[in-house]
Structure formats: C-alpha cells, structure tokens
Design a protein around this motif. Sequence first.
Motif, PDB file in Angstrom:
ATOM      1  N   ASP A 177       5.451  16.225 -12.325  1.00  0.00           N
ATOM      2  CA  ASP A 177       4.651  15.444 -13.272  1.00  0.00           C
ATOM      3  C   ASP A 177       3.950  14.253 -12.645  1.00  0.00           C
ATOM      4  O   ASP A 177       3.292  13.502 -13.340  1.00  0.00           O
ATOM      5  N   ALA A 178       4.067  14.067 -11.342  1.00  0.00           N
ATOM      6  CA  ALA A 178       3.479  12.881 -10.728  1.00  0.00           C
ATOM      7  C   ALA A 178       2.952  13.198  -9.337  1.00  0.00           C
ATOM      8  O   ALA A 178       3.385  14.127  -8.686  1.00  0.00           O
ATOM      9  N   VAL A 179       2.013  12.377  -8.916  1.00  0.00           N
ATOM     10  CA  VAL A 179       1.448  12.476  -7.578  1.00  0.00           C
ATOM     11  C   VAL A 179       1.596  11.121  -6.907  1.00  0.00           C
ATOM     12  O   VAL A 179       1.148  10.110  -7.446  1.00  0.00           O
ATOM     13  N   ALA A 180       2.270  11.098  -5.744  1.00  0.00           N
ATOM     14  CA  ALA A 180       2.375   9.853  -4.980  1.00  0.00           C
ATOM     15  C   ALA A 180       1.068   9.678  -4.217  1.00  0.00           C
ATOM     16  O   ALA A 180       0.719  10.484  -3.363  1.00  0.00           O
ATOM     17  N   ASN A 181       0.331   8.640  -4.555  1.00  0.00           N
ATOM     18  CA  ASN A 181      -0.966   8.409  -3.918  1.00  0.00           C
ATOM     19  C   ASN A 181      -0.810   7.838  -2.522  1.00  0.00           C
ATOM     20  O   ASN A 181      -1.504   8.239  -1.600  1.00  0.00           O
ATOM     21  N   SER A 182       0.092   6.864  -2.386  1.00  0.00           N
ATOM     22  CA  SER A 182       0.278   6.255  -1.076  1.00  0.00           C
ATOM     23  C   SER A 182       1.667   5.647  -0.991  1.00  0.00           C
ATOM     24  O   SER A 182       2.252   5.254  -1.992  1.00  0.00           O
ATOM     25  N   ALA A 183       2.161   5.603   0.222  1.00  0.00           N
ATOM     26  CA  ALA A 183       3.417   4.924   0.518  1.00  0.00           C
ATOM     27  C   ALA A 183       3.273   4.371   1.933  1.00  0.00           C
ATOM     28  O   ALA A 183       3.013   5.121   2.872  1.00  0.00           O
TER      29      ALA A 183
END
Length: 133
Positions: free
Chosen positions: A90-96
């Motif tokens: 349900d989610a997308v990690a854009n940046s870390a």
Amino acid sequence: MPMTLLAAVRRAIRRSKNDESGAVAIIFALALVPILALVGASIDYSRATALRMRLQIALDSGVLAAAAAPEAERQTVFKQAFDSHFFGADAVANSACLTVQSGFMEGQATATLETAVAKVVGIDRLDLRATSK
C-alpha cells in the motif's frame, strides 16, 4: 407515570415511520453525506498513521544498523536495513538517505500512500516523512 427512555424512542420511531411528510428522510439524507465523508477520511488517516509508524521503524533500524557498521559500509548497511523493514503493497518509499556530519548520523525518509476513500474529494495521495537522529 414517567416514560422510560426506551418507550420514548419506540414512540418516536413509530411516529416517524407513519410520518408522510418526508422531513425525516431529507434530514437523514443530508446528514449522511458528511458522516460518510468523515468515516472515509478516518480510514485514510488510519492507514497513513500505520504507514508513518512503519516508515519510522524502518528508518530507525537503518540508522542503528549504520551506526554499528564500519564507516566505509554505512550507506550500504543503512539501505539494506531500511529496505528489509519497510515493505507493503500500500505504500511506496520515495527516498531514504543517511547523512553523517561531525560524528552525528541523521536519516530521512519519505513515502507516498495512495488514498482509498479521499480520492472522491480529489486527494489522490498522502506524502509522509520521517526523521531519525
């Protein structure tokens, strides 16, 4: 003789069932729209809160793993630890990202959640952010 609350409710329901003026139906229909909007917003808010918590846990894990790693491997260890803790359809990690300055580490991450109900009112996604020091 005092009327009990239950008897009063029953009498009101009986009266409204027989009322042909339609006022009850109109008021109910008008009240239903904001009630459904609030319920829908609470669903998306609940999903966003859960995702924000998962994002924070993954970021904290990455920063702690990087702190224990040798200096040359910190970025790789951070990314591996973050990726292993942040998952979900349900989610997308854009940046870390991990930054090290003067011996202090700071991690920052962002994610995007596609809304389920708020799309009806034009809110297609929610952007979330977490920071760990």
